[in-house]
Design a protein around this motif. Structure first.
Motif, PDB file in Angstrom:
ATOM      1  N   MET A   1      36.048  36.100  46.558  1.00 51.89           N
ATOM      2  CA  MET A   1      37.470  35.883  46.414  1.00 51.89           C
ATOM      3  C   MET A   1      37.911  34.967  47.520  1.00 51.89           C
ATOM      4  O   MET A   1      37.576  35.157  48.662  1.00 51.89           O
ATOM      5  N   GLN A 103      41.927  36.484  39.390  1.00 51.14           N
ATOM      6  CA  GLN A 103      42.630  37.229  40.428  1.00 51.14           C
ATOM      7  C   GLN A 103      43.744  38.083  39.848  1.00 51.14           C
ATOM      8  O   GLN A 103      43.984  39.212  40.303  1.00 51.14           O
ATOM      9  N   LEU A 107      43.832  42.148  40.370  1.00 47.44           N
ATOM     10  CA  LEU A 107      44.941  42.863  40.994  1.00 47.44           C
ATOM     11  C   LEU A 107      45.521  43.921  40.055  1.00 47.44           C
ATOM     12  O   LEU A 107      45.823  45.042  40.482  1.00 47.44           O
ATOM     13  N   THR A 360      44.012  33.236  46.536  1.00 48.33           N
ATOM     14  CA  THR A 360      43.304  34.464  46.158  1.00 48.33           C
ATOM     15  C   THR A 360      42.913  35.306  47.372  1.00 48.33           C
ATOM     16  O   THR A 360      42.906  36.534  47.295  1.00 48.33           O
ATOM     17  N   TYR A 364      44.350  39.061  47.825  1.00 48.57           N
ATOM     18  CA  TYR A 364      43.396  40.169  47.948  1.00 48.57           C
ATOM     19  C   TYR A 364      43.712  41.023  49.164  1.00 48.57           C
ATOM     20  O   TYR A 364      43.745  42.259  49.091  1.00 48.57           O
TER      21      TYR A 364
END
Length: 919
Positions: A1, A103, A107, A360, A364
Motif C-alpha cells: 500500500m 484502496q 478500507l 493510499t 491506510y
C-alpha cells in the motif's frame, strides 16, 4: 500500500516545490507552519482516540452496504473518465487508478467488517507489494541512481507519518505492518540492483541476479532450514501490540503471504519492453488478426482467472492464506493483461480513482485513528444515532486529513532531504532527532509530575513560546536574516503561533498521557477511588416511541424480553441509565465511560482471563461481563448452583470469563486455592459473598474469620487483580420464603457488609458497593425476590469492573499494555512444492522475456505476423529503452531534477507508469 508519486507532490496541493531547510527566519517560519499543521492533525487523531466527542461505535457487519458503496464508487468513477496522457502499458495514471479502487475496497472491508471479501483483500495487498518491486526496479534500471539521498528520501516517504503515529499513540511498528512490509521490499529491491550494478543493463546478468534472489527467497520462506529465524530473529518473539503471537511470527506471517510478489514485480519490470512491444504492435495489426491475437490472449487470461477463482479464491480464510503467495500473482497478471488488452482501454482512466490512489499510504495509516479508532477496531462517531450520516461526515474529514498528510510528508521531505548533498540530509535528520528526543524528555518529566491536563497544556504552551523566542534571538544574533524595523519582541509576538511549533511539540508530548489504547493517564489510586462515583438517571411515563427499543423494565420490575419494550407495555415502561460524575483533580484523566464490546476488550490485556466466584449475585455479574466482553446474551438458569463456563488455557486474544459456584465465603477460599493451581490461571478475580452466610450460617464471627483467611490468601498471589462485591440492598417486603424473612432481612445482611468493609480494604483492589447501586428509591420496584435485580444493575457493575481493571493493574505494577505470552513458531506457511512451481515460472519468464508467462508469447508465435514476432525479439524491444537509459544515467543531482525526470518519463513510458517513488 503506497502513497502517490514524488514529483509534483507539493504543486498538487499548492505551494510549489518546497525549498531546502535554511537557517533563516523565512526557512524556520515555513518549517514551523508545516509542523503546526501536521501537529494539529496528530492532536486530532489523539483526541478522537482518547477523548472522543462521542463514544466509539462497534463495527457493524453489512455486506449490502459494502457492495452498494462499491457499486456507487464505480458508477461515480465512470463519470470521471478522462483521456490519459499516455497509452502505454501500466502508465502512471492507470496504476494510480488501480490503487484507488483497491484502496477503497480495502478500507470498506475494515469499516464494515466484511469478512466475506477477505481473500479479495489479500490479493489487493499482493498487488501493492508487487508494485513495490515493479516501480523501484524500473527506477533503478533506468536512472541507475543508487545514491544515499535517494534511499533516505524513500525511507522518509514510507516511514515519516507512521513514526509520528507511533510516538503519539504509543503503538508498535508492526501494528502498521504495511509500512515495514514496503520498507523491507524496497530495501530488497535496492540491494538486488545495487550489488553488481554493472550487470543491470546486460541481457543475462540481471536475469541471473533475479534468479539467485528467487532461490534465496525459496530457501528462507519455503524450507524448514531455520533461515528465517536466523535473519529476522533480532525482532524478538515477545508478544506485543500488533503482534499478539510475537513480533517474529507476525513478521513471518505478513511476509510469507507475499514473499514472491516483489520479485515477480521486478521480473515484470525487466520484461516490460517486450510486453509493451506486444501490446503496441498487436494493437496495430489488421482487424481480424488483431482480434485473433488479442482475443486468444484474453480468453486465456479469463480461463486462467476462472480456474484460480474456482480452485483457490473460494477456499476458506486459513487454507487460502497458505496459497496466496503462490497463486495471487496469477490473478494479478490476468488483471493487467485484460486491463491493457486494447489501446482504447489504455487510453482512458478514472480521475476519481486516480486521486484516491495518490494517498493510499496516508489513508491506510490514518484509518487506525480517524476513520476507525482503537487501532482500527471501533468506529469514530461525530454524529451519534445516525450511522450513515456519520459515515459520510467522518469519511470527508478523514480523507481531507489524509491528503494534507501526504502534502506535508512531501513538503517536509523537500526541506529535510533535498536533492544533492547527503551531508545536508544527515545534518537535518540529526537535528530533527534531537528535537524529538528533547520533546520526549520534556514529556517524561511532565508525566511523573502527575499534573492535571490544564497544567500540562500550560506547561506545553510555555515550552513552545520559549522555543519560539529563543529561535528568533539566535537567528537575530547570528545575522542569518536580520529583523529590520520591529524588535525581536515585536517579531516574536507576530510569528510565535506558528514559529513555536506548539502543535508539533504538544502532540509528541501528548503520548505521555498514556501510550495504552483508550485509557488516558491519571493517578491510578485516584481512579480506583472514583470509579464508582456516579448516579442513576431514572424516567417514568415514557411515550411509546421513546420506550420502544430502550433498555427497560416493566412496572413489576421484570426485564422486558429482548431488551425492547412490547407495544402493549409501552405505556408503563421505565428507563434507567447510570453515568459517572465529572472527574476532577488527579482523577480528571481517568476516562470513565460506558464501554461497548470493542472498547472493553481494549481496556484489558489480550487473552484476559476473568474468574467470577461466588453466589447468585456473582453469577449475574458473570453474565453481565460476558455480555460486555464477548457479546453473549445467553444465560443458563438450569445450572443455578454449579460452575458455568470454566477458564481454558488457550492462547486466543479474546477475553475469557468463567464462573465458579462458591456461595459461602469459606467456599470462596477453597475455590481460590484451586484456581491458583489451575493451568488456566486467571488474571483477575471478582467474588461476592454474604447472602448465603447470612441465610445458612448466621454466625457473624465465623464469617469474619473466614473472610480474614480469604483476604490473607490473596496476598500470596499478587499477580492478580481482586475485586469483592458487597451484597445488594435487601427488599424485605419481596423476600419470598419464610426462611429468608426470618434470617436474611436487610438489617441482618447489613452486619455482614460492615464486616467486609472492616476487613477487606487494602486486601482487595476494589470493594464494589452493590448496596449503593441498589439503594435508590425506585430500586425496590426492580427486584423480583428482594435480592436479585434487573440486569442493568449488574451491567453497571461490569462497566465499573472493566473501567477499573487497567488502573488496578497499573497500581500493582502489572504490565497489561502487552498481551499474554502467546508466541508462535515460524515455518508453518512454507510449501516447498508450490515454491518450486513459482521458481519454474520465474525461470520461464526470465528466459522467454514474457511478463505474462506465455499469455502474450503463445498467441504471438501462433497467430502473429512476422512483424509482431520481430518486435518481441530482445534486441528490437530493448534497443530504445537501453539507449534512453544510457543517456539518462547521470549524477544523482541531475537525475533527480524535475525537468530531467519529466523528459525521461516521456522517453521511457514504464518509468512513468510506476516510478521508483510510487512504492
Amino acid at each position: 500500500m503506497a502513497g502517490g508519486d514524488d514529483k509534483g507532490a507539493i504543486a498538487l496541493f499548492g505551494g510549489g516545490r518546497s525549498k531546502p531547510l535554511a537557517l533563516s527566519l523565512a526557512g524556520v517560519y515555513a518549517l514551523a507552519r508545516e509542523f503546526s499543521r501536521l501537529g494539529a492533525i496528530m492532536i486530532f487523531t489523539y483526541v478522537c482516540e482518547h477523548f472522543p466527542f462521542f463514544p466509539h461505535a462497534a463495527k457493524s457487519h453489512d455486506m449490502d452496504l459494502f457492495w452498494s458503496l462499491t457499486a456507487a464508487l464505480f458508477l461515480a468513477a465512470a463519470f470521471t473518465v478522462r483521456k490519459s496522457k499516455s497509452t502505454d502499458l501500466l502508465h502512471r495514471e492507470q496504476t494510480e487508478e488501480w490503487k484507488g479502487w483497491m484502496q477503497f475496497m480495502f478500507l470498506l472491508y475494515h469499516y464494515l467488517h466484511a469478512g466475506e471479501v477477505y481473500n479479495a483483500i489479500r490479493v489487493m495487498i499482493t498487488c501493492y507489494v508487487w508494485m513495490t518491486g515493479f516501480g523501484n526496479f524500473s527506477f533503478f534500471y533506468i536512472k541507475d541512481d543508487f545514491s544515499a539521498v535517494r534511499v533516505l528520501q524513500m525511507l522518509w516517504r514510507l516511514n515519516f507519518l507512521v513514526g509520528l503515529l507511533m510516538l503519539v499513540h504509543g503503538n508498535t511498528y508492526i501494528l502498521y505492518y504495511i509500512c515495514p512490509l514496503h520498507t523491507f521490499y524496497f530495501l530488497m529491491t535496492y540491494v538486488v540492483m545495487r550489488v553488481g550494478r554493472g550487470m543491470n543493463r546486460s541481457k543475462w546478468g540481471i536475469r541471473a541476479k533475479i534468479m539467485i534472489v528467487s532461490v534465496i527467497i525459496y530457501l528462507v520462506w519455503d524450507t524448514q532450514l531455520g533461515l528465517f529465524d536466523l535473519l529476522f530473529g533480532w525482532v524478538g518473539a515477545t508478544p506485543k501490540m500488533g503482534g499478539t503471537a510475537g513480533t517474529l511470527y507476525e513478521w513471518y506471517f505478513r511476509t510469507s503471504l507475499d514473499h514472491y510478489s516483489t520479485i515477480l514485480g521486478m521480473v515484470f519490470a525487466l520484461n516490460y519492453p517486450v510486453a509493451k512491444a506486444f501490446f503496441d504492435t498487436a494493437g496495430k495489426l489488421p482487424g481480424p488478426q488483431k482480434a485473433l491475437v488479442l482475443g486468444v490472449g484474453s480468453v486465456g487470461a479469463l480461463g486462467i482467472l476462472g480456474f484460480w477463482f474456482s480452485e483457490y479464491y473460494t477456499l476458506p480464510k486459513v487454507p487460502y492464506n497458505a496459497t496466496n503467495a503462490y497463486m495471487a500473482p496469477v490473478a494479478l497478471l490476468c488483471y493487467v493483461f485484460l486491463r491493457n488488452a486494447l489501446p482504447v482501454m489504455r487510453s482512458y482512466h478514472s480521475e476519481l480513482l486516480h486521486d484516491i490512489g495518490k494517498t493510499t499510504l496516508e489513508t491506510y495509516l490514518l484509518q487506525h485513528h480517524l476513520w476507525l479508532t482503537s487501532n482500527a477496531k471501533t468506529l469514530l462517531v461525530l454524529v451519534p444515532g445516525m450511522p450513515k450520516l456519520n459515515f459520510l461526515l467522518v469519511s470527508c474529514v478523514y480523507y481531507g486529513c489524509a491528503k494534507e498528510c501526504y502534502r506535508l510528508t512531501m513538503s517536509l521531505r523537500g526541506m529535510f532531504l533535498p536533492d544533492g548533498s547527503v551531508y545536508t540530509c544527515l545534518r537535518n535528520l540529526l537535528g530533527l532527532t534531537a528535537v524529538v528526543v528533547a520533546a520526549l524528555v520534556a514529556g517524561a518529566m511532565l508525566t511523573v509530575s502527575y499534573m492535571g491536563r490544564v497544567e500540562h497544556l500550560i506547561a506545553i504552551l510555555g515550552i513552545g513560546l520559549l522555543v519560539a523566542f529563543a529561535t528568533l534571538v539566535i537567528l537575530d544574533r547570528k545575522k542569518a536574516e536580520r529583523i529590520n524595523g520591529p524588535s525581536v519582541t515585536a517579531e516574536f509576538v507576530r510569528t510565535a503561533p506558528r514559529l513555536a511549533c506548539v502543535g508539533f511539540i504538544a502532540v509528541i508530548i501528548a503520548r505521555t498521557y498514556n501510550p495504552a489504547m483508550d485509557r488516558p493517564t491519571a493517578h491510578p489510586a485516584s481512579c480506583m477511588a472514583t470509579v464508582q462515583d456516579g448516579a442513576w438517571l431514572y424516567r417514568t411515563n415514557i411515550g411509546t416511541l421513546e420506550c420502544l427499543g430502550a433498555y427497560d423494565v416493566n412496572q413489576d420490575g421484570d426485564e422486558i424480553e429482548g431488551w425492547k419494550a412490547l407495544e402493549e407495555q409501552a405505556g408503563a415502561c421505565e428507563t434507567l441509565a447510570w453515568q459517572w460524575k465529572a472527574q476532577e483533580g488527579d482523577a480528571a484523566g481517568c476516562g470513565f465511560r460506558m464501554l461497548n464490546k470493542w472498547e472493553a476488550t481494549q481496556r484489558v490485556r489480550k487473552g484476559m482471563k476473568i474468574a467470577v466466584v461466588g453466589d447468585s449475585e456473582a453469577r449475574n455479574v458473570y453474565y453481565a461481563l460476558r455480555r460486555m466482553f464477548i457479546g453473549d446474551d445467553s444465560s443458563d438458569d438450569a445450572k443455578r448452583h454449579s460452575d458455568l463456563t470454566r477458564l481454558e488455557p488457550t492462547t486466543g486474544s479474546k477475553p475469557q470469563v468463567g464462573f465458579y459456584w462458591a456461595p459461602k465465603v469459606e467456599d470462596i477460599r477453597l475455590k481460590l486455592a484451586s484456581l491458583y493451581n489451575d493451568v488456566a490461571k486467571p488474571d483477575a478475580i471478582v467474588f461476592s459473598a454474604g447472602l448465603w452466610d447470612t441465610l445458612h450460617n448466621g454466625n457473624l464471627d465465623d464469617y469474619e474469620g473466614s473472610l480474614r483467611e480469604t483476604a490473607g490468601l490473596l496476598h500470596t498471589h499478587e499477580d492478580m487483580v481482586y475485586m469483592f462485591m458487597q451484597p445488594p440492598r435487601v427488599v424485605d417486603s419481596k423476600l419470598n420464603t419464610p426462611e429468608k424473612l426470618e434470617k436474611m432481612k436487610e438489617e441482618q445482611v447489613a452486619k455482614y457488609r460492615k464486616v467486609a468493609e472492616k476487613n477487606l480494604p487494602g486486601k482487595v483492589d476494589l470493594l464494589l458497593n452493590f448496596h449503593q447501586l441498589t439503594s435508590e428509591s425506585f430500586s425496590p420496584s426492580h427486584s423480583v425476590d428482594g435480592v436479585h435485580y434487573a440486569r442493568i444493575y449488574y451491567d453497571v457493575v461490569a462497566q465499573q469492573v472493566a473501567n477499573a481493571l487497567p488502573y488496578a493493574a497499573e497500581a500493582k505494577g502489572l504490565n497489561w499494555d502487552l498481551p499474554e505470552n502467546q508466541s508462535r513458531e515460524t515455518g508453518g506457511m512454507a510449501d516447498p512444492a508450490y515454491g518450486i512451481g513459482v521458481l519454474i515460472a520465474i525461470a520461464v519468464m526470465l528466459v522467454t522475456f514474457d511478463s505474462f508467462a506465455g499469455i502474450t508469447l503463445a498467441p504471438a508465435r501462433l497467430f502473429g505476423t512476422p512483424g509482431l514476432r520481430q518486435a518481441l525479439r530482445y534486441d528490437e524491444a530493448y534497443r530504445p529503452f537501453l539507449a534512453n537509459a544510457s543517456s539518462a544515467s547521470a549524477p544523482p543531482v541531475a537525475a533527480s531534477a524535475p525537468k530531467k525526470d519529466e523528459g525521461l518519463e516521456q522517453k521511457v513510458p514504464f518509468l512513468a507508469g510506476k516510478g521508483g517513488a510510487n512504492v
